[in-house]
Design a protein around this motif. Structure first.
Motif, short mmCIF file in Angstrom:
data_model
loop_
_atom_site.label_atom_id
_atom_site.label_comp_id
_atom_site.label_asym_id
_atom_site.label_seq_id
_atom_site.Cartn_x
_atom_site.Cartn_y
_atom_site.Cartn_z
N UNK A 175 23.44 33.62 -22.62
CA UNK A 175 23.87 33.13 -21.31
C UNK A 175 22.81 33.44 -20.26
N UNK A 176 22.67 32.51 -19.32
CA UNK A 176 21.78 32.70 -18.18
C UNK A 176 22.55 32.75 -16.86
N UNK A 177 23.61 31.98 -16.76
CA UNK A 177 24.43 31.94 -15.55
C UNK A 177 25.22 33.25 -15.41
N UNK A 178 25.38 33.74 -14.17
CA UNK A 178 26.02 35.02 -13.92
C UNK A 178 27.50 34.91 -13.55
N UNK A 179 28.11 33.76 -13.69
CA UNK A 179 29.47 33.60 -13.19
C UNK A 179 30.52 34.30 -14.04
N UNK A 180 30.16 34.81 -15.19
CA UNK A 180 31.05 35.67 -15.98
C UNK A 180 30.27 36.93 -16.33
N UNK A 181 30.93 37.92 -16.87
CA UNK A 181 30.26 39.18 -17.16
C UNK A 181 30.23 40.08 -15.93
N UNK A 182 29.37 41.07 -15.95
CA UNK A 182 29.33 42.05 -14.87
C UNK A 182 27.94 42.18 -14.25
N UNK A 183 27.13 41.13 -14.34
CA UNK A 183 25.78 41.21 -13.78
C UNK A 183 25.76 41.34 -12.26
N UNK A 184 26.47 40.54 -11.51
CA UNK A 184 26.45 40.78 -10.06
C UNK A 184 27.02 42.15 -9.73
N UNK A 185 26.37 42.87 -8.81
CA UNK A 185 26.82 44.22 -8.49
C UNK A 185 28.23 44.25 -7.92
N UNK A 320 18.23 49.69 -17.66
CA UNK A 320 18.95 48.90 -18.64
C UNK A 320 19.71 47.77 -17.98
N UNK A 321 20.39 48.06 -16.86
CA UNK A 321 21.15 47.03 -16.15
C UNK A 321 20.24 45.90 -15.67
N UNK A 322 19.06 46.27 -15.21
CA UNK A 322 18.11 45.25 -14.76
C UNK A 322 17.62 44.39 -15.92
N UNK A 323 17.36 45.02 -17.06
CA UNK A 323 16.90 44.28 -18.24
C UNK A 323 18.01 43.37 -18.79
N UNK A 324 19.25 43.81 -18.68
CA UNK A 324 20.37 43.04 -19.22
C UNK A 324 20.73 41.84 -18.36
N UNK A 325 20.23 41.80 -17.14
CA UNK A 325 20.61 40.74 -16.21
C UNK A 325 19.38 40.06 -15.61
N UNK A 326 18.60 39.35 -16.41
CA UNK A 326 17.45 38.63 -15.85
C UNK A 326 17.93 37.50 -14.94
N UNK A 327 17.07 37.08 -14.05
CA UNK A 327 17.45 35.99 -13.15
C UNK A 327 17.73 34.73 -13.95
N UNK A 337 13.58 26.27 -22.15
CA UNK A 337 12.50 25.41 -21.69
C UNK A 337 12.81 24.65 -20.42
N UNK A 338 13.81 25.09 -19.67
CA UNK A 338 14.19 24.44 -18.41
C UNK A 338 13.56 25.25 -17.28
N UNK A 339 12.34 24.86 -16.90
CA UNK A 339 11.55 25.70 -16.02
C UNK A 339 11.39 25.17 -14.60
N UNK A 340 11.97 24.06 -14.28
CA UNK A 340 11.82 23.51 -12.93
C UNK A 340 13.19 23.23 -12.32
N UNK A 341 14.11 24.15 -12.51
CA UNK A 341 15.45 24.01 -11.98
C UNK A 341 15.54 24.57 -10.57
N UNK A 342 16.54 24.11 -9.84
CA UNK A 342 16.82 24.65 -8.52
C UNK A 342 17.80 25.81 -8.68
N UNK A 343 17.33 27.02 -8.40
CA UNK A 343 18.10 28.22 -8.77
C UNK A 343 18.15 29.22 -7.62
N UNK A 349 21.32 25.01 -10.35
CA UNK A 349 22.10 23.82 -10.03
C UNK A 349 22.19 22.87 -11.22
N UNK A 350 23.43 22.44 -11.52
CA UNK A 350 23.67 21.44 -12.56
C UNK A 350 23.72 21.98 -13.97
N UNK A 351 23.58 23.30 -14.17
CA UNK A 351 23.52 23.84 -15.53
C UNK A 351 24.86 24.35 -16.05
N UNK A 352 25.62 24.98 -15.19
CA UNK A 352 26.87 25.57 -15.68
C UNK A 352 27.83 25.75 -14.52
#
Length: 391
Positions: A175-185, A320-327, A337-343, A349-352
């Motif tokens: 997963x890359x999107x942070x809308x689930x899990x505990x990545x946001x502080x 560890x928390x920083x490594x577990x939650x990349x941008x 391979x999606x490297x030109x997204x608006x994030x 935007x548009x991914x999840x």
């Protein structure tokens, strides 16, 4: 005179408290170090399950292994077979009828959701992990936890660049999107906090609250073993009240052979026994909670702790928390391979988008199950799936 002396002492004490608070705020806080490097749990079981989880042909494979925790409710597996040109498939039928004559792709019990599959694979195939790595997933193609615009794990796995995903630490959540899990502080209180404890009491139906409250003791037991149980030595083992474990949802990840082998086979056996010992008439009170929603969720916070390398023999929790939650932007680029997204940091935007009540419509698979995700072929819904990375 006595009254004046008391007043002076109170003023002095107040000044000392203020100075202490100022110094505490100005000085950098000490690293939060935990001794979470070796599984030390010891089972009380008289015997261990026999090995029935071998994945056929794995020892000769040059492809990444794709370990699938599949139950009947997940539906058919044809979508997985179409990924066989990229992955060596290891599909475990977790709730298949017990048959002692079957020696491959079976688990000792339907326990802890996907955890029992992952651990059984690691135990029974420990010496055959491909050099190309291993990808661990759930068995359903469409589900809200799949980080894809259509929640389609077939598309995500077809696009996944395994070598790139493993290049930084040897582990990456899918997963890359942070809308689930505990990545946001601000997503959830620390697991060892009083707020979490109160929430678990007031909301016993909430698997998240109860599993978060169970995590500090579970980690202390798993990493402390008999020494912790006998002597109650919790320093460096049991989460502090203000020390959260941040992690991505939802226990789907890719890991390197080297990261797997940072731990012995016996450690994975002990971890699985912690899970199995918590079930049955003679259950161990220090083993996993009987409720699979809780036991499985506790383990879902453990994978990155096991596989992301730490230095000096102890886990720096902030690091560890920083490594577990990349941008999100770095993650989508590295993995898919999606490297030109608006994030922003949390989403692109548009991914999840998290579906209402974390549930897809009942007819979602019927509407999208025939979409084509073969390399270079346009999907029925207008998407163009990227060509899979070939090892």
């Amino acid at each position: 005179m006595l009254r004046r002396s008391r007043k002076s002492l109170l003023q002095l004490a107040s000044i000392c408290i203020v100075i202490y608070l100022i110094v505490s705020l100005v000085q950098p806080s000490a690293p939060k170090l935990y001794s979470w490097n070796t599984i030390r749990y010891r089972t009380t079981a008289a015997s261990l399950p026999e090995a029935r989880g071998l994945c056929p042909g794995l020892e000769d494979s040059s492809k990444p292994a794709l370990i699938v925790s599949h139950v009947a409710a997940d539906g058919e597996t044809a979508w997985l077979k179409r990924l066989s040109s990229k992955y060596h498939l290891c599909i475990y039928d977790v709730d298949a009828p017990i048959d002692p004559t079957v020696k491959y792709l079976r688990v000792p019990a339907n326990r802890g959701h996907e955890s029992i599959t992952y651990l059984t694979f690691l135990i029974d195939n420990y010496d055959s992990i491909p050099q190309a790595g291993a990808v661990f997933i759930h068995g359903n193609r469409f589900q809200w936890h799949n980080d894809d615009p259509l929640y389609d794990n077939a598309a995500s796995l077809a696009a996944l660049n395994v070598p790139s995903a493993l290049s930084a630490t040897g582990y990456h959540n899918l997963r890359c999107d942070w809308s689930a899990g505990t990545c946001p502080k601000d997503s959830a209180p620390a697991q060892g906090s009083l707020e979490t404890t109160f929430n678990s009491i007031l909301q016993p139906w909430s698997a998240r609250s109860v599993s978060d409250a169970a995590m500090p003791k579970a980690f202390a037991v798993l990493f402390g073993g008999d020494e912790y149980l006998k002597n109650g030595k919790s320093k460096g083992l049991k989460l502090g009240r203000g020390d959260p474990v941040r992690a991505q949802c939802c226990a789907q990840f890719v890991v390197s052979k080297e990261a797997v082998h940072r731990h012995t086979r016996e450690e994975y056996v002990a971890l699985r026994q912690w899970l199995l010992d918590g079930y049955g008439m003679s259950r161990n009170s220090n083993a996993a909670p009987r409720d699979d929603r809780i036991a499985g969720r506790v383990l879902s916070y453990l994978w990155h702790i096991l596989f992301i390398p730490q230095h000096h023999g102890r886990v720096d929790l902030d690091q560890l928390n920083e490594q577990a939650c990349p941008s999100a932007s770095d993650c989508y680029c590295r993995l898919y391979g999606k490297c030109k997204l608006s994030c922003n940091n949390r989403a692109c935007y548009g991914q999840y988008r998290l579906p209402p009540n974390m549930r897809l419509p009942d007819n979602w698979a019927d509407l999208h199950g025939n979409d084509i995700y073969e390399p270079g072929v346009e999907a029925l819904n207008g998407r163009l799936y990227p060509k899979p990375f070939e090892p």
